[in-house]
Design an enzyme around this catalytic site. Structure first.
Site, PDB file in Angstrom:
ATOM      1  N   SER A 119       0.840  -1.196   0.000  1.00 17.82           N
ATOM      2  CA  SER A 119       0.000   0.000   0.000  1.00 17.82           C
ATOM      3  C   SER A 119       0.877   1.249   0.000  1.00 17.82           C
ATOM      4  O   SER A 119       1.675   1.438  -0.910  1.00 17.82           O
ATOM      5  CB  SER A 119      -0.968  -0.027   1.194  1.00 17.82           C
ATOM      6  N   GLU A 208      -2.027  -3.049  -7.514  1.00 16.62           N
ATOM      7  CA  GLU A 208      -3.158  -3.289  -6.629  1.00 16.62           C
ATOM      8  C   GLU A 208      -3.678  -1.922  -6.211  1.00 16.62           C
ATOM      9  O   GLU A 208      -2.934  -0.940  -6.227  1.00 16.62           O
ATOM     10  CB  GLU A 208      -2.737  -4.121  -5.402  1.00 16.62           C
ATOM     11  N   HIS A 278      -4.575  -5.641  -0.527  1.00 19.56           N
ATOM     12  CA  HIS A 278      -5.436  -5.399   0.627  1.00 19.56           C
ATOM     13  C   HIS A 278      -6.356  -6.588   0.895  1.00 19.56           C
ATOM     14  O   HIS A 278      -7.519  -6.614   0.501  1.00 19.56           O
ATOM     15  CB  HIS A 278      -6.256  -4.127   0.421  1.00 19.56           C
TER      16      HIS A 278
END
Length: 307
Positions: A119, A208, A278
Site C-alpha cells: 500500500s 493493486e 489489501h
C-alpha cells in the site's frame, strides 16, 4: 513451467536470515494499534528472529506515526545497523512519500536488506528498486504470513495462483511474460512520477488498489503512468486486489472497464485475481527479482529474494 530469466546484473540481493538475526519494526507511514505491534513482535520471535522496535515506532502525530524527521530517523537507523537484516513496516496508511529524499540509499546499497510492506509503503519500494535492492510486497498478517518467513530464509515459494473467484480475475488475458517484478499500489506509483525515476522497461508490473474516491482516480493514475513513459516497455501486468470496487459503478462502468481500457493499450499479457494487496491474508512476493507471468496457467512464479 517457464524458466525464470537471468537475474538482473545490477541487483544486490540480501543474504538469507539466520536464527537470532534482527528484524527492525518501524512505522514510516501511519501509526498502528499497540496490539498489532505486539502481535508482529510475537510472530517475528516465533520465527526465531529478534524483533527490534524503532525508537519512534509508536509515536503519533495526527494520522502519521510521528514527525517526518523521526520516522526517517528510525528507517535510516535500521538501514545503517549491521545487525538488522530485514525491515518490517508495521502498517501503510499515509506518509511514506514524505521520506523519499531522506532515505540513506548509499547505506542500503552497501548493506542490502529488504523492506516489507505494501500500500503506502510502495513509495519506499521505489527507493529500494532504484538502489537495486529487492524488497517484499506484503505483510506479516493473516494465514499466509509465513510466506514472509519463507522469503527471508531463502526458501523457494510456490507460484502465486490466480483466484478465479476474486474480483479482478476477469482482466486476465492470454500469453506469458517475463522480467523483474515491480510495482505495488497504483496511486503511489503514480504519485512517484517526477519524484522517483522508475525505469520499468522489460519489467512485469504489479498493480493493486483500493477505492478512495471513484473510477476517475484509477483512470488518472494509470494515464499518468502511461503519459510519463513509466510503463513503456513493460512485458506484462499482474493485478492484485481491487478492494472496495466490487459493487461500485459509475455511469455503467466498473473499475474493470477502466483497467481493461487503459491497460489494453500496452498490448501485453495481463493476469488478474492474484491474492496480493489489501486482504486479511495476503501472499507476500519479492519485488525487483525475476518472474514469469503465465496468464494461460494463471500463475505468477517469482525468483528467490535472497542470495
Amino acid at each position: 513451467m517457464s524458466r525464470l530469466p537471468q537475474t538482473r546484473s545490477d541487483l544486490s540481493r540480501p543474504q538469507k536470515l539466520e536464527p537470532d538475526d534482527v528484524v527492525a519494526l518501524v512505522s514510516p507511514a501511519s501509526w498502528s494499534e499497540e496490539s498489532w505491534l505486539e502481535e508482529s513482535i510475537a510472530t517475528i520471535e516465533s520465527w526465531g528472529f529478534r524483533a527490534r522496535v524503532g525508537r519512534h515506532a509508536t509515536d503519533r502525530l495526527g494520522y502519521l506515526a510521528g514527525g517526518d524527521r523521526e520516522r526517517a530517523a528510525d528507517l535510516n537507523a535500521a538501514i545503517q545497523d549491521p545487525e538488522v537484516r530485514a525491515i518490517l513496516c508495521l502498517r501503510g496508511g499515509c506518509g511514506s512519500l514524505r521520506l523519499l529524499a531522506d532515505v540513506d540509499a548509499d547505506a542500503l546499497r552497501a548493506d542490502p536488506k529488504p523492506i516489507i510492506g505494501f500500500s503506502d509503503i510502495t513509495a519506499l519500494h521505489q527507493v529500494w528498486h532504484r538502489a537495486g535492492v529487492p524488497s517484499v510486497h506484503g505483510a506479516v498478517a493473516g494465514t499466509r504470513r509465513d510466506t514472509v518467513r519463507q522469503l527471508l530464509v531463502g526458501e523457494r515459494c510456490e507460484p502465486v495462483r490466480s483466484d478465479r473467484g476474486q474480483f479482478g480475475a476477469e482482466l486476465t488475458t492470454t500469453g506469458t511474460a517475463a522480467g523483474p517484478l515491480f510495482g505495488g499500489n497504483l496511486d503511489m506509483l503514480a504519485r512517484g512520477v517526477g519524484v522517483v525515476d522508475n525505469d520499468l522497461e522489460g519489467h512485469v508490473l504489479l498493480l493493486e488498489t483500493h477505492r478512495e474516491v471513484g473510477l476517475g482516480m484509477v483512470d488518472r493514475a494509470v494515464t499518468q503512468l502511461l503519459l510519463s513513459g513509466t510503463l513503456a516497455g513493460v512485458s506484462g501486468v499482474a493485478v492484485g486486489t481491487l478492494e472496495g470496487f466490487e459493487d461500485y459503478r459509475d455511469r455503467e462502468w466498473t473499475v474493470l472497464d477502466v483497467l481493461h481500457e487503459r491497460l489494453g493499450v500496452l498490448g501485453v499479457p495481463v493476469l488478474g485475481g492474484l491474492p496480493l494487496g489489501h486482504l486479511e491474508s495476503p501472499v507476500s512476493v519479492p519485488l525487483g527479482v525475476d518472474c514469469v507471468l503465465d496468464a494461460d496457467a494463471g500463475t505468477l512464479t517469482v525468483a528467490q529474494l535472497t542470495a
